[in-house]
Design a protein around this motif. Structure first.
Motif, PDB file in Angstrom:
ATOM      1  N   GLY A 249       0.823  -1.216   0.000  1.00  0.00           N
ATOM      2  CA  GLY A 249       0.000   0.000   0.000  1.00  0.00           C
ATOM      3  C   GLY A 249       0.849   1.254   0.000  1.00  0.00           C
ATOM      4  N   LEU A 250       1.922   1.250   0.832  1.00  0.00           N
ATOM      5  CA  LEU A 250       2.815   2.413   0.895  1.00  0.00           C
ATOM      6  C   LEU A 250       3.597   2.569  -0.416  1.00  0.00           C
TER       7      LEU A 250
ATOM      8  N   LEU B 119       1.547   4.227  -3.046  1.00  0.00           N
ATOM      9  CA  LEU B 119       1.487   5.685  -2.899  1.00  0.00           C
ATOM     10  C   LEU B 119       2.644   6.351  -3.637  1.00  0.00           C
ATOM     11  N   GLY B 120       3.841   5.724  -3.505  1.00  0.00           N
ATOM     12  CA  GLY B 120       5.009   6.291  -4.157  1.00  0.00           C
ATOM     13  C   GLY B 120       5.015   6.059  -5.661  1.00  0.00           C
ATOM     14  N   ARG B 121       4.623   4.850  -6.087  1.00  0.00           N
ATOM     15  CA  ARG B 121       4.638   4.525  -7.522  1.00  0.00           C
ATOM     16  C   ARG B 121       3.667   5.396  -8.308  1.00  0.00           C
TER      17      ARG B 121
ATOM     18  N   PHE C 237      -4.895  -1.735  -1.686  1.00  0.00           N
ATOM     19  CA  PHE C 237      -5.689  -0.539  -1.995  1.00  0.00           C
ATOM     20  C   PHE C 237      -6.390  -0.018  -0.734  1.00  0.00           C
ATOM     21  N   PHE C 238      -6.809  -0.969   0.099  1.00  0.00           N
ATOM     22  CA  PHE C 238      -7.435  -0.597   1.374  1.00  0.00           C
ATOM     23  C   PHE C 238      -6.450   0.208   2.235  1.00  0.00           C
ATOM     24  N   VAL C 239      -5.223  -0.300   2.346  1.00  0.00           N
ATOM     25  CA  VAL C 239      -4.183   0.404   3.121  1.00  0.00           C
ATOM     26  C   VAL C 239      -3.883   1.763   2.486  1.00  0.00           C
TER      27      VAL C 239
END
Length: 296
Positions: free
Chosen positions: A13-14, A17-19, A220-222
């Motif tokens: 999940g993290l 966010l970056g990708r 996606f939830f995270v």
């Protein structure tokens, strides 16, 4: 679910966010702006409610006592009034204290009252406060029936107008905050849906190679939760800085009559509300959006 699996979902999940930096930035920005507007109006609504309560708490019923009521009879009368329903406090002001208060109010013109010490025309009186200003009318009517009481003054028309005004302010503020909250949830969830829609091919490919729904959904939830947290922390910090400055530098100088609530715990409470809304909306938006593409 195993801890190792949870750790994998959090890491993915993290990483997502970056990708997907620009889409994540767009989602967090949309959430930041929307929650900032909501947070500002929350602070405003809470302070308006506080000021309304403060104004209502100043409503007093002045009870003028007949001149022949003295000594123990005064104490008995105070006990009787204190026993009425919804009476919060009863304070006794003797005629001597009343004259002293009047001198203080007159200030430099206090010498106009010289000579009244021996023939004080002021009555002994009680100042009665209700636990709710809306009960002042009934309390005043009950007290007026007592034989020891000469006159009851509490400004009925002014109090009625005040209560009507504060009620309207509260209702309008509450309706506005609820409407803004629903609008914020709608806008933020749609932004997250757009973000996930742009990655629909990624979801479809994972589904086609045999990934389970849970394996696809959890990152996606995270990600939705993290967008909610980041999107709430930024407006929370801005509101904290701005409101603390307002209380420190403006409150004492310009709003002495209507003191604002202290920054702590108000800012902490508003930040908590924004984080909860951010997390709930982030989860909600991601779950609904991903579910649509899992039906491949």
């Amino acid at each position: 679910m195993k801890i190792r699996t949870i750790g994998r979902h959090v890491r993915e999940g993290l990483k997502s966010l970056g990708r997907n930096g620009w889409m994540s930035f767009a989602s967090i920005s949309a959430m930041t702006v929307t929650l900032l507007i909501l947070g500002v109006f929350l602070v405003l609504a809470i302070n308006v409610n506080h000021i309304s309560n403060s104004i209502e708490s100043q409503v007093e019923v002045d009870v003028m006592v007949k001149n022949d009521v003295t000594g123990q009879a005064l104490s008995d009368l105070q006990t009787t009034i204190q026993g009425f329903p919804h009476v919060q406090s009863v304070s006794f002001i003797s005629k001597e204290q009343g004259l002293q208060i009047l001198r203080q109010r007159l200030g430099q013109n206090a010498d106009l009252l010289n000579g009244l010490d021996s023939q004080n025309p002021l009555p002994n009186k009680f100042i009665v406060k209700a636990d709710n200003a809306s009960y002042s009318d009934g309390i005043a009517a009950d007290i007026q029936k007592l034989p020891q009481v000469d006159k009851v003054i509490y400004g009925k028309e002014t109090v009625d107008k005040l209560l009507t005004f504060t009620k309207i302010v509260r209702n309008v503020g509450l309706a506005f905050v609820i409407g803004l909250m629903l609008t914020a949830m709608f806008l933020i969830s749609n932004t997250i849906k757009i973000t996930i829609f742009a990655r629909r091919r990624e979801i479809e490919i994972m589904k086609l190679v045999g990934a389970t729904n849970g394996f696809i959904r959890w990152p996606f939830f995270v990600e939705g939760v993290m967008i909610g947290v980041f999107g709430a922390l930024i407006p929370g910090a801005l509101i904290s800085i701005g409101y603390t400055y307002l209380v420190r530098h403006v409150n004492a100088d310009y709003l002495a009559i209507f003191n604002l609530l202290p920054a702590n715990p108000l800012v902490t409470q508003v930040l908590g509300v924004l984080i909860v809304i951010g997390i709930v909306v982030g989860m909600w938006g991601s779950i609904l959006s991903v579910r649509r593409f899992l039906k491949v």
